[in-house]
Design an enzyme around this catalytic site. Structure first.
Site, PDB file in Angstrom:
ATOM      1  N   PHE A 148      40.834  37.761  45.833  1.00  0.00           N
ATOM      2  CA  PHE A 148      40.644  36.222  46.840  1.00  0.00           C
ATOM      3  C   PHE A 148      40.346  35.127  46.281  1.00  0.00           C
ATOM      4  CE2 PHE A 148      36.683  38.135  45.698  1.00  0.00           C
ATOM      5  CZ  PHE A 148      35.628  36.896  46.061  1.00  0.00           C
ATOM      6  N   LYS A 172      52.110  39.609  46.049  1.00  0.00           N
ATOM      7  CA  LYS A 172      51.372  40.801  47.383  1.00  0.00           C
ATOM      8  C   LYS A 172      50.320  39.866  46.548  1.00  0.00           C
ATOM      9  CE  LYS A 172      48.380  43.043  47.688  1.00  0.00           C
ATOM     10  NZ  LYS A 172      47.127  42.856  48.762  1.00  0.00           N
ATOM     11  N   GLU A 175      44.841  40.221  50.801  1.00  0.00           N
ATOM     12  CA  GLU A 175      44.828  40.176  52.041  1.00  0.00           C
ATOM     13  C   GLU A 175      44.044  39.275  53.079  1.00  0.00           C
ATOM     14  OE1 GLU A 175      44.137  42.830  49.721  1.00  0.00           O
ATOM     15  OE2 GLU A 175      43.538  44.529  51.237  1.00  0.00           O
ATOM     16  N   ARG A 176      42.669  38.628  52.223  1.00  0.00           N
ATOM     17  CA  ARG A 176      41.671  38.392  52.310  1.00  0.00           C
ATOM     18  C   ARG A 176      41.722  36.946  52.690  1.00  0.00           C
ATOM     19  NH1 ARG A 176      37.215  40.766  49.465  1.00  0.00           N
ATOM     20  NH2 ARG A 176      38.092  42.127  48.654  1.00  0.00           N
ATOM     21  N   SER A 225      39.859  42.729  40.035  1.00  0.00           N
ATOM     22  CA  SER A 225      38.855  43.723  39.710  1.00  0.00           C
ATOM     23  C   SER A 225      38.798  45.043  38.763  1.00  0.00           C
ATOM     24  CB  SER A 225      37.466  44.399  41.178  1.00  0.00           C
ATOM     25  OG  SER A 225      38.520  45.546  41.893  1.00  0.00           O
ATOM     26  N   CYS A 280      36.566  34.847  38.183  1.00  0.00           N
ATOM     27  CA  CYS A 280      36.287  35.743  36.669  1.00  0.00           C
ATOM     28  C   CYS A 280      35.075  35.048  35.295  1.00  0.00           C
ATOM     29  CB  CYS A 280      37.613  36.522  36.582  1.00  0.00           C
ATOM     30  SG  CYS A 280      38.588  34.927  35.639  1.00  0.00           S
ATOM     31  N   GLU A 382      29.171  43.864  37.326  1.00  0.00           N
ATOM     32  CA  GLU A 382      29.683  42.456  37.954  1.00  0.00           C
ATOM     33  C   GLU A 382      29.150  42.010  39.479  1.00  0.00           C
ATOM     34  OE1 GLU A 382      33.753  41.872  38.786  1.00  0.00           O
ATOM     35  OE2 GLU A 382      34.092  39.736  37.704  1.00  0.00           O
TER      36      GLU A 382
HETATM   37  P1  NAD Z   1      40.473  43.355  44.294  1.00  0.00           P
HETATM   38  O1  NAD Z   1      40.530  44.018  43.152  1.00  0.00           O
HETATM   39  O2  NAD Z   1      39.505  44.713  45.034  1.00  0.00           O
HETATM   40  O3  NAD Z   1      42.224  43.180  44.630  1.00  0.00           O
HETATM   41  C1  NAD Z   1      42.301  42.379  43.731  1.00  0.00           C
HETATM   42  C2  NAD Z   1      43.894  43.155  44.616  1.00  0.00           C
HETATM   43  O4  NAD Z   1      44.135  44.099  44.366  1.00  0.00           O
HETATM   44  C3  NAD Z   1      44.248  42.488  45.909  1.00  0.00           C
HETATM   45  O5  NAD Z   1      45.123  42.038  46.350  1.00  0.00           O
HETATM   46  C4  NAD Z   1      44.054  43.980  46.626  1.00  0.00           C
HETATM   47  O6  NAD Z   1      44.453  43.677  47.654  1.00  0.00           O
HETATM   48  C5  NAD Z   1      44.431  44.555  45.883  1.00  0.00           C
HETATM   49  N1  NAD Z   1      44.255  45.749  46.324  1.00  0.00           N
HETATM   50  C6  NAD Z   1      42.127  46.308  46.305  1.00  0.00           C
HETATM   51  N2  NAD Z   1      42.728  47.977  46.305  1.00  0.00           N
HETATM   52  C7  NAD Z   1      43.246  48.331  45.540  1.00  0.00           C
HETATM   53  C8  NAD Z   1      43.931  50.485  45.334  1.00  0.00           C
HETATM   54  N3  NAD Z   1      43.242  50.086  45.951  1.00  0.00           N
HETATM   55  N4  NAD Z   1      45.128  50.199  45.202  1.00  0.00           N
HETATM   56  C9  NAD Z   1      46.144  48.691  45.110  1.00  0.00           C
HETATM   57  N5  NAD Z   1      45.805  47.891  45.021  1.00  0.00           N
HETATM   58  C10 NAD Z   1      44.466  47.519  45.521  1.00  0.00           C
HETATM   59  O7  NAD Z   1      39.453  41.850  44.019  1.00  0.00           O
HETATM   60  P2  NAD Z   1      39.177  40.654  44.428  1.00  0.00           P
HETATM   61  O8  NAD Z   1      37.516  41.240  45.157  1.00  0.00           O
HETATM   62  O9  NAD Z   1      40.505  39.958  45.134  1.00  0.00           O
HETATM   63  O10 NAD Z   1      39.009  39.679  43.590  1.00  0.00           O
HETATM   64  C11 NAD Z   1      37.654  39.860  42.792  1.00  0.00           C
HETATM   65  C12 NAD Z   1      37.770  40.499  41.292  1.00  0.00           C
HETATM   66  O11 NAD Z   1      39.160  39.611  40.852  1.00  0.00           O
HETATM   67  C13 NAD Z   1      36.118  40.490  40.334  1.00  0.00           C
HETATM   68  O12 NAD Z   1      36.449  41.408  39.751  1.00  0.00           O
HETATM   69  C14 NAD Z   1      37.513  39.066  38.948  1.00  0.00           C
HETATM   70  O13 NAD Z   1      36.627  39.171  38.224  1.00  0.00           O
HETATM   71  C15 NAD Z   1      38.443  39.301  39.512  1.00  0.00           C
HETATM   72  N6  NAD Z   1      39.164  38.450  38.620  1.00  0.00           N
HETATM   73  C16 NAD Z   1      39.863  38.677  37.330  1.00  0.00           C
HETATM   74  C17 NAD Z   1      40.136  37.306  36.593  1.00  0.00           C
HETATM   75  C18 NAD Z   1      40.756  37.788  35.364  1.00  0.00           C
HETATM   76  O14 NAD Z   1      41.443  36.557  35.165  1.00  0.00           O
HETATM   77  N7  NAD Z   1      40.190  38.755  35.120  1.00  0.00           N
HETATM   78  C19 NAD Z   1      40.576  36.392  37.781  1.00  0.00           C
HETATM   79  C20 NAD Z   1      40.030  36.261  38.861  1.00  0.00           C
HETATM   80  C21 NAD Z   1      40.005  37.157  39.624  1.00  0.00           C
END
Ligand code: NAD
Length: 496
Positions: A148, A172, A175-176, A225, A280, A382
């Protein structure tokens, strides 16, 4: 109320079945809904991408690049609307949203170089009358799953390069905050992408699992994450797919006693609290070397923090906006509670901040916590909120050891005037992206982005030169055309 659907084979497809509310975090109100794709809907998108692949694969790279040039122009022309859509669903202030868009556009610019990047490697006369070359061929259907916190930039890390390399794509997004993603994808179609080359499906785990399990999807690029990244990497790999999964972070800055403390305070403030700490690459831990450095830094931060402006996304005077959801607001405040309970000192407290006129928004004020130790929950996990932790170390070695011992290794920074210390730090530290007096060392688009340790699963980083390798497979061809009349007998020793 509007329900956002999907973009499949060049057209918007209305969602059906399950859906989820999309909030405006600045007000706390629901603005629209997003459809959560079923397995069948995701399979339609994969089928569209698969059908579009043969013609797109054979489209000359220069023509693919021309679409990217058009796309870049459209992104620039529509920057205001994109920033508004990002702000409305994510909450980041419009100037910050434009910054993220600009970093995304730079990846489109890099993709414009596809003909140059895909030239391959050629060697003439590797043997008598023998030539050899390597080509970088597209993989086929590629999937991207994005978080998101950068609804414009992170998808743009992925599909422009994947598509410029000749692949077709199913995205994909989170969704937020999917509105900006859909809007931008429509601009890509307007720029000249044939139907099916780029598809967007909104959804949750069901959609992601379908992408991970479908044999037609050749590769998966994930950002999110760490627990999800790890699970996605394992499942995609077990299914024989190429996968890169970028995860979470806990980025430390070492503040040396010789650092320019005004610069430290200014840049830590931006890097810790900008975008409400939902980056991140946010700097969330300052490790001060020596108590004098810690006290000087805290005095400067304490003097600056009262003027931080927290408020709704559309007011460009604000420094940062709300966090993404009510649940996340509670989680961030829970980390601050835990720090207090575990013995840290809350120097500036952002819990319970009130934004007049926006009392139901998901706000957390800038928070500064001193005397944090590695055993504390707030240090280990985090937080992803506007919270800066201060850890006190006795030496640079001790500070570096803390960083190396942490499970994450995304970004880090050292503030110092000592070139030798900076050089030693950048050479030895176990982190993928390093800043020297630079708080957010996010690589430019013609380098690549990737953390170490549990911040990246997979061998190749995102965008830049690594993306060319990730989105292509190498084929090496060795060629000989025997001149007429020359015929060799069978050769049984290994060719040398
Ligand atoms: P998230 O892991 O909750 O979601 C990321 C994606 O995974 C979304 O599209 C979500 O729909 C999907 N997802 C969520 N739960 C899932 C599941 N159980 N099974 C399959 N898919 C699932 O992350 P977020 O809250 O949207 O974003 C924040 C996180 O992303 C933080 O931890 C941040 O550090 C990380 N991030 C990392 C980078 C990087 O380059 N390393 C960049 C941006 C964000």
């Amino acid at each position: 109320m509007t329900t956002l659907g999907h973009l499949i084979n060049g057209s918007r497809v209305a969602g059906e079945g399950r859906h989820q509310d999309i909030f405006n975090p600045s007000t706390g109100e629901v603005g629209s809904r997003v459809s959560l794709a079923s397995k069948a809907t995701v399979e339609d998108a994969i089928a569209a991408a698969e059908a579009a692949f043969p013609a797109w694969r054979d489209t000359p790279p220069a023509k693919r690049a021309r679409v990217m040039f058009n796309f870049k122009q459209l992104l620039e022309q529509n920057a205001d609307e994109i920033a508004r859509l990002i702000g409305q669903e994510h909450g980041k202030i419009v100037h910050d949203a434009k910054g993220e868009l600009q970093r995304g556009i730079e990846n489109v610019e890099y993709a414009c170089g596809a003909p140059e990047l895909l030239k391959g490697e050629h060697s003439k006369n590797t043997g008598p009358g023998i030539d050899s070359w390597s080509e970088f061929q597209p993989l086929g259907v590629v999937a991207g799953i994005t978080p998101f916190n950068f609804p414009a930039m992170v998808p743009l890390w992925m599909y422009p390069m994947a598509i410029a390399c000749g692949n077709t794509f199913v995205l994909k997004p989170s969704e937020r905050d999917p509105s900006a993603v859909l809007y931008i994808a429509e601009l890509a179609l307007e720029a000249g992408l044939p139907a099916g080359v780029l598809n967007v499906v909104n959804g949750d785990k069901e959609a992601v699992d379908t992408l991970l399990d479908d044999a037609r999807v050749q590769a998966v690029s994930f950002v999110g994450s760490t627990p999800i990244a790890e699970a996605i990497y394992a499942r995609a790999s077990a299914n024989g797919k190429r996968c890169q999964a970028l995860g979470g972070a806990k980025n430390h800055a070492i503040v040396m006693p010789d650092a320019d403390m005004d610069n430290v305070a200014n840049s830590l403030t931006g890097a810790a609290f900008g975008s409400s700490g939902e980056r991140c690459m946010a700097l969330s831990v300052a490790v001060a070397v020596g108590d004098d450095a810690a006290d000087a830094m805290i005095d400067k931060l304490k003097a600056q923090m009262p003027s931080l402006k927290v408020g709704p996304y559309h007011d460009a005077d604000n420094d940062f906006g709300p966090v993404i959801t009510r649940a996340h607001q509670e989680q961030v405040c829970g980390y601050i509670d835990s720090a207090e309970q575990q013995g840290a000192s809350i120097v500036v407290d952002g819990r319970g901040v009130q934004v007049p006129g926006h009392e139901n928004g998901f706000y957390v004020g800038g928070t500064l916590i001193d005397h944090v130790t590695p055993e504390m929950t707030c240090y280990q996990e985090e937080i992803f909120g506007p919270v800066l932790l201060v850890v006190r170390a006795r030496s640079m070695e001790e500070a570096m050891q803390l960083i190396d011992d942490h499970e994450y290794g995304n970004g880090t920074c050292i503030y110092t005037r000592d070139g030798e210390a900076a050089r030693y730090f950048s050479d030895r530290i176990q982190v993928g992206m390093v800043g020297i007096n630079v708080p957010l060392p996010v690589p430019v688009s013609y380098h690549s982005f990737g953390g170490w340790k549990r911040s990246l699963f997979g061998d190749l980083a995102a965008y830049g030169p690594d993306a060319v390798r990730f989105y292509t497979k190498r084929k090496t061809i060795t060629q000989r055309w025997p001149s007429s009349g020359v015929r060799e007998g069978a050769q049984f020793s290994f060719p040398s």
